[in-house]
Design an enzyme around this catalytic site. Structure first.
Site, PDB file in Angstrom:
ATOM      1  N   GLY A 195       0.789  -1.229   0.000  1.00  0.00           N
ATOM      2  CA  GLY A 195       0.000   0.000   0.000  1.00  0.00           C
ATOM      3  C   GLY A 195       0.820   1.279   0.000  1.00  0.00           C
ATOM      4  N   ASN A 214       1.731   2.977  -2.633  1.00  0.00           N
ATOM      5  CA  ASN A 214       1.069   3.909  -3.563  1.00  0.00           C
ATOM      6  C   ASN A 214      -0.185   4.503  -2.931  1.00  0.00           C
ATOM      7  OD1 ASN A 214       2.127   4.199  -6.512  1.00  0.00           O
ATOM      8  ND2 ASN A 214       2.526   2.064  -5.950  1.00  0.00           N
ATOM      9  N   LEU A 241      -4.739  -7.440  -7.213  1.00  0.00           N
ATOM     10  CA  LEU A 241      -4.362  -8.500  -8.143  1.00  0.00           C
ATOM     11  C   LEU A 241      -5.523  -9.261  -8.766  1.00  0.00           C
ATOM     12  CD1 LEU A 241      -1.183  -9.963  -6.409  1.00  0.00           C
ATOM     13  CD2 LEU A 241      -1.393  -8.122  -8.061  1.00  0.00           C
ATOM     14  N   ILE A 248     -11.034  -7.440 -12.478  1.00  0.00           N
ATOM     15  CA  ILE A 248     -12.246  -6.699 -12.118  1.00  0.00           C
ATOM     16  C   ILE A 248     -13.434  -7.315 -12.844  1.00  0.00           C
ATOM     17  CG2 ILE A 248     -13.370  -4.428 -12.189  1.00  0.00           C
ATOM     18  CD1 ILE A 248     -11.015  -4.697 -10.172  1.00  0.00           C
ATOM     19  N   ASN A 270      -5.972   1.808 -13.370  1.00  0.00           N
ATOM     20  CA  ASN A 270      -4.991   0.885 -12.780  1.00  0.00           C
ATOM     21  C   ASN A 270      -3.587   1.400 -13.067  1.00  0.00           C
ATOM     22  OD1 ASN A 270      -3.914  -1.580 -11.661  1.00  0.00           O
ATOM     23  ND2 ASN A 270      -3.622  -2.360 -13.748  1.00  0.00           N
ATOM     24  N   HIS A 324       0.292  -0.157 -13.696  1.00  0.00           N
ATOM     25  CA  HIS A 324       1.043  -1.386 -13.930  1.00  0.00           C
ATOM     26  C   HIS A 324       2.526  -1.030 -14.016  1.00  0.00           C
ATOM     27  CE1 HIS A 324       1.541  -5.530 -15.150  1.00  0.00           C
ATOM     28  NE2 HIS A 324       2.395  -5.108 -16.048  1.00  0.00           N
ATOM     29  N   ASP A 363      -4.965  -5.945 -17.343  1.00  0.00           N
ATOM     30  CA  ASP A 363      -3.977  -4.997 -17.885  1.00  0.00           C
ATOM     31  C   ASP A 363      -4.266  -4.613 -19.336  1.00  0.00           C
ATOM     32  OD1 ASP A 363      -2.600  -5.195 -15.462  1.00  0.00           O
ATOM     33  OD2 ASP A 363      -1.448  -6.921 -16.174  1.00  0.00           O
ATOM     34  N   GLU A 422       6.136   5.721  -9.906  1.00  0.00           N
ATOM     35  CA  GLU A 422       4.708   5.606  -9.571  1.00  0.00           C
ATOM     36  C   GLU A 422       4.291   6.686  -8.575  1.00  0.00           C
ATOM     37  OE1 GLU A 422       3.824   0.922 -10.293  1.00  0.00           O
ATOM     38  OE2 GLU A 422       4.403   1.470  -8.273  1.00  0.00           O
TER      39      GLU A 422
HETATM   40  C1  GRF Z   1       2.868  -1.256  -7.804  1.00  0.00           C
HETATM   41  O1  GRF Z   1       4.143  -1.500  -8.317  1.00  0.00           O
HETATM   42  C2  GRF Z   1       1.859  -1.206  -8.904  1.00  0.00           C
HETATM   43  O2  GRF Z   1       2.372  -0.852 -10.143  1.00  0.00           O
HETATM   44  C3  GRF Z   1       1.347  -2.607  -8.974  1.00  0.00           C
HETATM   45  O3  GRF Z   1       1.393  -3.077  -7.667  1.00  0.00           O
HETATM   46  C4  GRF Z   1       2.380  -2.398  -6.932  1.00  0.00           C
HETATM   47  C5  GRF Z   1       1.787  -1.931  -5.655  1.00  0.00           C
HETATM   48  O4  GRF Z   1       2.777  -1.533  -4.759  1.00  0.00           O
HETATM   49  N1  GRF Z   1       0.064  -2.676  -9.639  1.00  0.00           N
HETATM   50  P1  GRF Z   1       2.419  -0.890  -3.360  1.00  0.00           P
HETATM   51  O5  GRF Z   1       1.559  -1.862  -2.597  1.00  0.00           O
HETATM   52  O6  GRF Z   1       1.674   0.389  -3.647  1.00  0.00           O
HETATM   53  O7  GRF Z   1       3.727  -0.633  -2.717  1.00  0.00           O
END
Ligand code: GRF
Length: 192
Positions: A11, A13, A84, A87, A101, A103, A144, A173
């Site tokens: 989490g 991000n 993961l 959807i 999303n 990726h 994706d 990100e």
């Molecule tokens: C990220 O690298 C994102 O691109 C992918 O899952 C990861 C999530 O990382 N879909 P975090 O849990 O936010 O650290």
């Protein structure tokens, strides 16, 4: 505008997105949806005081995909940040053009089922790619797959390992995802 973040991992991000919109008057992260008890993102939610919804497979895929719960919270945009599961159609139909999303690679390469986290970066390095990056895209019912919104590249250096590449991509990100979400929100039709 109300955001729901779907995440099942650490989490980081999600934490950046919450932080980015903290103090804004018109955007609020009002729900974290997670399918993994004990996931790090639940700790982020607790620390930030964001309500959580722990979802269960059967109801997500064979039931109504929690659409009532999301509608009940007046969610405008769903943000997948390390979620993961695919959807389900019911959710895509309930939120057309309202699910994004991120990726950790340059789609359409290195995407699809099983292509997540370390697996992505391992595959990129094994293929001898000179560059990788992030793809922020609309979500449809395929893994994706939806239309890209933004791609940002990073150079894969000769000494890079899956770990160093993952680190560089995470930084990318953190920098871009919250901003792109903000841009998407400004173009979203204002109805639920
Ligand atoms: C990220 O690298 C994102 O691109 C992918 O899952 C990861 C999530 O990382 N879909 P975090 O849990 O936010 O650290």
């Amino acid at each position: 505008m109300n955001l729901a973040i779907f995440a099942s991992g650490t989490g980081t991000n999600a934490a950046r997105i919450i932080d980015y919109f903290r103090g804004t008057v018109n955007v609020k992260v009002c729900l974290i949806v997670c399918n993994k008890p004990g996931a790090g993102v639940l700790g982020v939610a607790e620390k930030e005081g964001v309500p959580t919804l722990l979802i269960e497979k059967e109801q997500f895929f064979r039931g109504e995909a929690y659409v009532d719960e999301l509608k009940g919270k007046n969610i405008d945009l769903i943000v997948l940040a390390g979620f993961l599961w695919k959807i389900p159609e019911a959710l895509v139909r309930a939120y057309p053009g309202r699910i994004v999303n991120i990726h950790p690679a340059l789609l359409p390469k290195y995407g699809g089922k099983g292509m997540y986290g370390r697996h992505v970066h391992e595959a990129v390095i094994a293929a001898g790619e000179k560059e990788s990056g992030i793809t922020i895209h609309w979500v449809d019912e395929h893994y994706d797959h939806g239309e890209p919104i933004r791609q940002v590249k990073v150079i894969v250096e000769p000494g890079d390992t899956p770990e160093t590449l993952a680190k560089k991509i995470h930084l990318l990100e953190y920098e871009h995802f919250p901003k792109v979400i903000e841009e998407v929100l400004t173009h979203l039709p204002n109805h639920r």
